[in-house]
Design a protein around this motif. Structure first.
Motif, PDB file in Angstrom:
ATOM      1  N   THR A 416       0.829  -1.201   0.000  1.00  0.00           N
ATOM      2  CA  THR A 416       0.000   0.000   0.000  1.00  0.00           C
ATOM      3  C   THR A 416       0.867   1.256   0.000  1.00  0.00           C
ATOM      4  O   THR A 416       2.074   1.200   0.220  1.00  0.00           O
ATOM      5  N   VAL A 417       0.212   2.385  -0.239  1.00  0.00           N
ATOM      6  CA  VAL A 417       0.897   3.677  -0.172  1.00  0.00           C
ATOM      7  C   VAL A 417       1.475   3.884   1.224  1.00  0.00           C
ATOM      8  O   VAL A 417       2.622   4.314   1.384  1.00  0.00           O
ATOM      9  N   ALA A 418       0.673   3.574   2.242  1.00  0.00           N
ATOM     10  CA  ALA A 418       1.119   3.771   3.628  1.00  0.00           C
ATOM     11  C   ALA A 418       2.349   2.925   3.930  1.00  0.00           C
ATOM     12  O   ALA A 418       3.300   3.395   4.570  1.00  0.00           O
ATOM     13  N   GLU A 441       4.086  17.461   0.843  1.00  0.00           N
ATOM     14  CA  GLU A 441       2.980  18.080   0.123  1.00  0.00           C
ATOM     15  C   GLU A 441       2.252  17.096  -0.793  1.00  0.00           C
ATOM     16  O   GLU A 441       1.850  17.425  -1.918  1.00  0.00           O
ATOM     17  N   VAL A 442       2.078  15.856  -0.320  1.00  0.00           N
ATOM     18  CA  VAL A 442       1.358  14.859  -1.119  1.00  0.00           C
ATOM     19  C   VAL A 442       0.140  14.306  -0.369  1.00  0.00           C
ATOM     20  O   VAL A 442      -0.528  13.396  -0.858  1.00  0.00           O
ATOM     21  N   HIS A 443      -0.148  14.853   0.804  1.00  0.00           N
ATOM     22  CA  HIS A 443      -1.267  14.339   1.610  1.00  0.00           C
ATOM     23  C   HIS A 443      -2.589  14.443   0.854  1.00  0.00           C
ATOM     24  O   HIS A 443      -3.340  13.461   0.746  1.00  0.00           O
ATOM     25  N   ASP A 444      -2.869  15.612   0.305  1.00  0.00           N
ATOM     26  CA  ASP A 444      -4.141  15.806  -0.410  1.00  0.00           C
ATOM     27  C   ASP A 444      -4.222  14.905  -1.639  1.00  0.00           C
ATOM     28  O   ASP A 444      -5.299  14.377  -1.965  1.00  0.00           O
ATOM     29  N   TYR A 445      -3.105  14.754  -2.306  1.00  0.00           N
ATOM     30  CA  TYR A 445      -3.082  13.883  -3.491  1.00  0.00           C
ATOM     31  C   TYR A 445      -3.392  12.440  -3.103  1.00  0.00           C
ATOM     32  O   TYR A 445      -4.170  11.745  -3.788  1.00  0.00           O
ATOM     33  N   ILE A 446      -2.815  11.967  -1.996  1.00  0.00           N
ATOM     34  CA  ILE A 446      -3.040  10.589  -1.568  1.00  0.00           C
ATOM     35  C   ILE A 446      -4.500  10.369  -1.210  1.00  0.00           C
ATOM     36  O   ILE A 446      -5.075   9.312  -1.492  1.00  0.00           O
ATOM     37  N   LEU A 447      -5.139  11.357  -0.592  1.00  0.00           N
ATOM     38  CA  LEU A 447      -6.549  11.221  -0.219  1.00  0.00           C
ATOM     39  C   LEU A 447      -7.447  11.045  -1.432  1.00  0.00           C
ATOM     40  O   LEU A 447      -8.561  10.512  -1.329  1.00  0.00           O
ATOM     41  N   GLN A 448      -6.983  11.470  -2.600  1.00  0.00           N
ATOM     42  CA  GLN A 448      -7.783  11.335  -3.816  1.00  0.00           C
ATOM     43  C   GLN A 448      -7.667   9.938  -4.437  1.00  0.00           C
ATOM     44  O   GLN A 448      -8.424   9.610  -5.354  1.00  0.00           O
ATOM     45  N   LEU A 449      -6.750   9.124  -3.950  1.00  0.00           N
ATOM     46  CA  LEU A 449      -6.623   7.759  -4.457  1.00  0.00           C
ATOM     47  C   LEU A 449      -7.821   6.927  -4.004  1.00  0.00           C
ATOM     48  O   LEU A 449      -8.503   7.286  -3.029  1.00  0.00           O
ATOM     49  N   PRO A 450      -8.137   5.817  -4.682  1.00  0.00           N
ATOM     50  CA  PRO A 450      -9.350   5.036  -4.378  1.00  0.00           C
ATOM     51  C   PRO A 450      -9.495   4.673  -2.905  1.00  0.00           C
ATOM     52  O   PRO A 450     -10.590   4.794  -2.340  1.00  0.00           O
ATOM     53  N   ASN A 451      -8.427   4.233  -2.266  1.00  0.00           N
ATOM     54  CA  ASN A 451      -8.486   3.860  -0.848  1.00  0.00           C
ATOM     55  C   ASN A 451      -7.539   4.689   0.003  1.00  0.00           C
ATOM     56  O   ASN A 451      -7.083   4.237   1.060  1.00  0.00           O
ATOM     57  N   GLY A 452      -7.218   5.872  -0.465  1.00  0.00           N
ATOM     58  CA  GLY A 452      -6.348   6.743   0.306  1.00  0.00           C
ATOM     59  C   GLY A 452      -5.001   6.111   0.567  1.00  0.00           C
ATOM     60  O   GLY A 452      -4.362   5.563  -0.322  1.00  0.00           O
ATOM     61  N   GLN A 454      -4.391   3.454   2.075  1.00  0.00           N
ATOM     62  CA  GLN A 454      -4.437   2.000   1.988  1.00  0.00           C
ATOM     63  C   GLN A 454      -4.591   1.510   0.548  1.00  0.00           C
ATOM     64  O   GLN A 454      -4.869   0.326   0.321  1.00  0.00           O
ATOM     65  N   THR A 455      -4.370   2.383  -0.404  1.00  0.00           N
ATOM     66  CA  THR A 455      -4.443   1.988  -1.819  1.00  0.00           C
ATOM     67  C   THR A 455      -3.286   1.057  -2.152  1.00  0.00           C
ATOM     68  O   THR A 455      -2.121   1.381  -1.893  1.00  0.00           O
ATOM     69  N   ASP A 456      -3.610  -0.092  -2.719  1.00  0.00           N
ATOM     70  CA  ASP A 456      -2.572  -1.035  -3.155  1.00  0.00           C
ATOM     71  C   ASP A 456      -1.989  -0.535  -4.465  1.00  0.00           C
ATOM     72  O   ASP A 456      -2.722  -0.304  -5.432  1.00  0.00           O
ATOM     73  N   ILE A 457      -0.680  -0.380  -4.511  1.00  0.00           N
ATOM     74  CA  ILE A 457      -0.040   0.197  -5.703  1.00  0.00           C
ATOM     75  C   ILE A 457       0.446  -0.875  -6.673  1.00  0.00           C
ATOM     76  O   ILE A 457       1.049  -0.550  -7.696  1.00  0.00           O
ATOM     77  N   GLY A 458       0.181  -2.144  -6.372  1.00  0.00           N
ATOM     78  CA  GLY A 458       0.557  -3.211  -7.286  1.00  0.00           C
ATOM     79  C   GLY A 458       2.021  -3.606  -7.165  1.00  0.00           C
ATOM     80  O   GLY A 458       2.762  -3.085  -6.327  1.00  0.00           O
TER      81      GLY A 458
END
Length: 577
Positions: A416-418, A441-452, A454-458
């Motif tokens: 995940t991103v986290a 300065e990427v917090h807002d961008y991460i929140l826009q991902l499907p699961n914030g 916890q988004t799996d990036i593959g």
């Protein structure tokens, strides 16, 4: 564990278990005599006497002997399995660390060391090792055959000598081809790994034929050598099998002649047939055992070559938390392969919390300097000091937590991103993860991902674009209590919005007192740095306040005095003439 030869040290620790397995072989082979003795007694005594009681007692005795033999064989197999697992647990972590160190200088190493460890573990748990441990006890069967009849014993010995000669032929003839085949197979796999890593470029630019050519060359050579070795081994194998069958016929015929002439009982024919098979088994398996042993020996030698790759000092210790002051003292680096000097006598000081930019033409040593600053490359001479202590004096784990590094080739881990921001820490504090993202300065961008978060990036971040990868990797740089962040072309994949966010990130780092060093070609991302270092030909040509350096660079008609190699400068404005 010994730094000189950790594999040998680990094997030495297993010596008691190996000795126990060796003595198990004595009892196992002694109990194996029960079957030929049983056959001989049934034919010579039971059939002639017709005694069912004798048959019952012999059967019970043999059954108990076989039960104990099976238990000992199973126990020995468990011992070998335990040794193999223990060796893996003992050595794998050390091998991974050394592989990572070696990969900094030899990226093609890949995961070969772990495959070599698997080869050694496989040999320890394979039937081949059991056959080796049984081989010395084959003398028991020869002795019993000689006790039955001298001439049959001599025949079996002659057969053993001939089979040993065939095994030696198998060793000499295909050994060279087998060795070359093994080497070419490794090169073939490495070449294919390179093609797969660059699959996008290969596909987009139509490089499939060119990129796979090297693989085909190594693969063809591997097949040719393997074909030659296999053919020779097949011929010898069939010759050995034919010899075994001929020897069996000879022993049966010789035994029958002895029975007819009254020199041996009829039960001796069956007993000798069984005993000869047991006596000749190690010689019959010698070819297979030898090839397995050669592959294991080559794997062992390759792992031994990993030992010099460990460059971390043994006497490191945990030091007080640093402020982030960097001293680069007469730093030089020479490429070992080309003997080219890439960094030449850089001698500067960076105060804690300063933001420094590094600029210069391509191929001038900027990336090498970045690698030296974070300790992934070792200087030829000179040193990099963090709060007065050279990097190799710091405990590696502590130093890793203090440094953030964003190389040109951004790599993320599956997950995940986290997890990536938290540097794969199992129980990372969520607040620290968010703080790192906000710093970058990427917090807002991460929140826009499907699961914030916890988004799996593959796999290796395959589901993210190059720019998205770079921004997540930037957040990873600021996770935890970092005091030094080195960024190599951090805006290479960023759009205008991403560049603005990066500039804010540098300002955030300055407010937190984090020392940042940024390598860039576009001056737009250096507008908030305190100082700029200009590298040319691996030398520090200018270093000082960003405004003055950029002003000098826009007025090339003025002569600029380079920083002297051995100058102990405080790197203030007067460093720029």
């Amino acid at each position: 564990m010994s730094d000189k030869d950790p594999i040998r040290a680990a094997l030495d620790e297993c010596r008691p278990l190996f000795m126990a397995a060796f003595w198990f072989g004595l009892f196992i082979n002694a109990l194996m005599l029960a079957v030929p003795i049983y056959s001989m007694q049934v034919l010579d005594r039971v059939l002639s006497s017709g005694s069912l009681d004798t048959l019952l007692m012999l059967t019970i005795i043999v059954g108990v002997s076989l039960l104990f033999m099976g238990l000992l064989q199973g126990l020995r197999a468990l011992v070998f399995s335990h040794i193999g697992r223990w060796l893996n647990d003992k050595l794998s972590s050390d091998i991974v660390h050394k592989t990572l160190n070696l990969a900094l200088y030899k990226p093609s190493i890949g995961s070969q060391p772990l495959r070599d460890l698997a080869t050694i573990r496989g040999f320890v748990t394979s039937p081949a090792l059991g056959s080796l441990f049984d081989a010395p006890w084959a003398i028991i069967y020869f002795i019993v055959i000689f006790m039955i009849n001298l001439w049959l014993g001599l025949t079996v010995v002659l057969g053993a000598v001939l089979m040993l000669a065939l095994a030696l032929v198998t060793e000499k003839l295909p050994a060279k081809h087998s060795s070359l085949a093994n080497d070419e197979q490794i090169k073939s796999m490495q070449a294919m790994d390179a093609v797969i890593r660059n699959a996008e470029v290969v596909k987009a630019m139509g490089l499939l034929e060119q990129a796979s050519r090297r693989w085909r060359v190594h693969n063809r050579q591997w097949l040719e050598h393997a074909f030659s070795a296999t053919n020779l081994q097949t011929v010898v194998s069939h010759a050995t099998r034919t010899l075994r069958m001929g020897l069996q016929v000879l022993l049966t015929g010789q035994g029958a002649w002895l029975v007819i002439s009254g020199g041996m009982s009829s039960g001796g024919i069956i007993a000798v047939s069984i005993l000869s098979g047991k006596a000749l088994a190690p010689f019959d398996a010698a070819v297979t055992i030898y090839q397995t042993w050669i592959n294991t020996q080559k794997a062992y030698k390759r792992l031994q070559e990993l030992n010099p790759a460990s460059t971390e000092a043994n006497r490191t210790m945990v030091l007080p938390e640093p402020r982030g002051e960097i001293a680069i003292e007469k730093l030089t680096f020479q490429d070992k392969q080309s003997s080219r000097w890439i960094v030449r006598g850089v001698n500067i000081r960076i105060e804690a919390g300063e933001a420094v930019g590094i600029i210069g033409p391509s191929g001038t040593g900027k990336t090498t300097l970045a690698r030296l600053l974070v300790g992934v490359a070792q200087p030829t001479s000179g040193s990099v000091r963090l709060d007065g202590a050279a990097l190799d004096q710091w405990d590696p784990d502590q130093l890793g937590r203090l440094i953030g590094y964003l190389p040109q080739g951004v790599e993320l881990f599956s997950g995940t991103v986290a997890e990536n921001i938290a540097r794969l820490e199992a129980e990372a504090d969520p607040q620290m993860i968010v703080a790192a993202a906000q710093m970058a300065e990427v917090h807002d961008y991460i929140l826009q991902l499907p699961n914030g978060y916890q988004t799996d990036i593959g796999l290796n971040g395959a589901l993210l674009s190059a720019g998205q990868k770079q921004r997540v990797a930037l957040a990873r740089c600021f996770f935890g209590g970092v005091r030094l962040v080195v960024l190599d072309e951090p805006n290479a994949h960023l759009d205008a919005e991403g560049e603005l966010a990066f500039v804010k990130c540098i300002m955030n780092a300055k407010e937190r007192g984090i020392t940042t060093i940024t390598i860039a070609h576009r001056p737009s991302v250096l507008q908030k740095v305190d100082k700029i270092l200009v590298l040319q030909g691996g030398e520090a040509k200018m270093f000082g306040p960003a405004v003055e350096v950029l002003d000098k660079m826009t007025r090339p008609e003025q002569n600029v005095r380079p920083i002297r190699k051995h100058q102990d400068t405080e790197l203030e404005a007067n460093s720029v003439n």
